[in-house]
Every structure is written in C-alpha cells, then in structure tokens.
Design a protein around this motif. Structure first.
Motif, PDB file in Angstrom:
ATOM      1  N   GLY A 145       0.816  -1.218   0.000  1.00 11.46           N
ATOM      2  CA  GLY A 145       0.000   0.000   0.000  1.00 11.46           C
ATOM      3  C   GLY A 145       0.844   1.261   0.000  1.00 11.46           C
ATOM      4  N   ALA A 146       1.894   1.296   0.823  1.00  8.83           N
ATOM      5  CA  ALA A 146       2.780   2.471   0.850  1.00  8.83           C
ATOM      6  C   ALA A 146       3.436   2.671  -0.507  1.00  8.83           C
ATOM      7  CB  ALA A 146       3.833   2.311   1.942  1.00  8.83           C
ATOM      8  N   PHE A 147       3.913   1.580  -1.107  1.00  9.89           N
ATOM      9  CA  PHE A 147       4.553   1.664  -2.425  1.00  9.89           C
ATOM     10  C   PHE A 147       3.567   2.149  -3.496  1.00  9.89           C
ATOM     11  CE2 PHE A 147       5.504  -0.167  -6.560  1.00  9.89           C
ATOM     12  CZ  PHE A 147       6.776   0.344  -6.781  1.00  9.89           C
ATOM     13  N   THR A 152      -0.239   8.103   4.778  1.00  7.09           N
ATOM     14  CA  THR A 152      -1.638   7.777   5.060  1.00  7.09           C
ATOM     15  C   THR A 152      -1.912   6.313   4.752  1.00  7.09           C
ATOM     16  OG1 THR A 152      -2.321  10.045   4.638  1.00  7.09           O
ATOM     17  CG2 THR A 152      -4.036   8.353   4.545  1.00  7.09           C
ATOM     18  N   ALA A 153      -1.488   5.857   3.589  1.00  6.74           N
ATOM     19  CA  ALA A 153      -1.714   4.453   3.239  1.00  6.74           C
ATOM     20  C   ALA A 153      -1.036   3.532   4.246  1.00  6.74           C
ATOM     21  CB  ALA A 153      -1.210   4.167   1.827  1.00  6.74           C
ATOM     22  N   VAL A 155      -5.815  10.536  -1.336  1.00  3.08           N
ATOM     23  CA  VAL A 155      -5.324   9.501  -2.255  1.00  3.08           C
ATOM     24  C   VAL A 155      -4.750   8.320  -1.456  1.00  3.08           C
ATOM     25  CG1 VAL A 155      -3.610   8.956  -4.050  1.00  3.08           C
ATOM     26  CG2 VAL A 155      -4.932  11.087  -4.171  1.00  3.08           C
ATOM     27  N   GLY A 156      -3.995   8.604  -0.413  1.00  6.04           N
ATOM     28  CA  GLY A 156      -3.432   7.541   0.414  1.00  6.04           C
ATOM     29  C   GLY A 156      -4.507   6.682   1.066  1.00  6.04           C
ATOM     30  N   ALA A 157      -5.558   7.323   1.553  1.00  2.00           N
ATOM     31  CA  ALA A 157      -6.666   6.576   2.164  1.00  2.00           C
ATOM     32  C   ALA A 157      -7.371   5.705   1.129  1.00  2.00           C
ATOM     33  CB  ALA A 157      -7.647   7.539   2.827  1.00  2.00           C
TER      34      ALA A 157
END
Length: 169
Positions: free
Chosen positions: A66-68, A112-113, A155-157
């Motif tokens: 998810g972070a990537f 956020t992710a 966007v991260g969420a």
C-alpha cells in the motif's frame, strides 16, 4: 518589492510563522521528510513487521504494498498535474526535494496508506498519530501547499482501502 503572499502562499507563511520557529520543529520535520522519502521508511517498517510477525505477515506485506502503490500514484498524479512547489520569497524552503512537482504530497500519500494499513496488525491508532505530523511537516518545510497535503491524504486513504479490499478477497 515582493508582493505579499496570498491564498495558499499566505497559509504557508502563517504556518511557518506559528510553528517552524519552535525548538525542535525543523529537525523533526526534516527527519520525517527523510523517513518518508520515496516511502522507504514505511517499506522498512512493513518489511520488519513481516519478518518479525509470522501470524500477521500478510497484513504487514499489504502495508508495504500500500505504501509503495500510494507513492507511485502520487508520482503519476504529479506528472499529470505538473504543479510546481511553493516558490514565493516569503516561504522558507527548509529541505531539498527530488523534484519541482508538488501536487499531491507523496509523503502524505504514502504515510496515510501505511498508517491505515499498519493500524490493523499493530492495533494502534496510527492514522491519528502519524498522518497529522507528516502533513504538517510538509507545510513547515515549505515544500507543499495545503491542498497538496490534503489531496495526498485522500489519495493515500483510497489506496489503503483498495489494498485492503484486494487483500480480503
């Protein structure tokens, strides 16, 4: 004579005036910046979690993915939108950046992710603990407009939600 800052430039100047001069704020903001660069800090945390917690390995792997993906999404959006970073003379730029593109904040996006996805295996309220300091740091450092940071969080969420949905299917 330089024009007075307006709009988001004025918000950045106000944030920097209110927060950046407090002891320890700039070093902490720079540390967050280096940790979040290219989402590498979050990838390291997720990797370490996956190595140390066999029972929650898939959740830690999902957090790293998810972070990537959040970082990658931010980079793609930056290249499409092409908004330049703040450059008003009243805004202090307190850290170097890998590009001149600003929208959205990749740090806010990947943080956020990662925070949303790492909350599950850790049981901690990581979004509340991690996202606000990272978001504020981008303003304190003078490298993002407020809308860059807010969009990065959204966007991260969304990326975290999509990764969680795929992981559960």
């Amino acid at each position: 004579m330089a024009e007075s800052p307006r709009g988001e430039d004025a918000v950045l100047v106000a944030v920097q005036s209110a927060v950046a001069e407090r002891p320890g704020v700039l070093p902490a903001a720079r540390a967050l910046s280096h940790f979040g660069e290219h989402s590498l800090g979050w990838l390291a945390v997720a990797g370490l979690g996956a190595l140390l917690s066999k029972s929650k390995r898939d959740e830690y792997v999902a957090a790293g993915v998810g972070a990537f993906l959040a970082h990658a999404a931010a980079v793609v959006i930056k290249r499409v939108v092409r908004r330049e970073r703040p450059h008003h003379p009243a805004i202090a730029v307190n850290v170097g950046t890998p590009s001149r593109l600003s929208f959205p904040s990749a740090h806010a996006t990947s943080t956020t992710a990662a925070a949303v996805l790492l909350a599950r295996p850790t049981g901690l309220p990581l979004p509340a603990l991690l996202v606000p300091p990272m978001a504020l740091s981008r303003l304190v450092l003078g490298v993002h407009y407020p809308t860059d940071v807010v969009t990065g969080v959204v966007v991260g969420a969304a990326v975290a939600k999509a990764v969680e949905k795929v992981r559960r299917s």
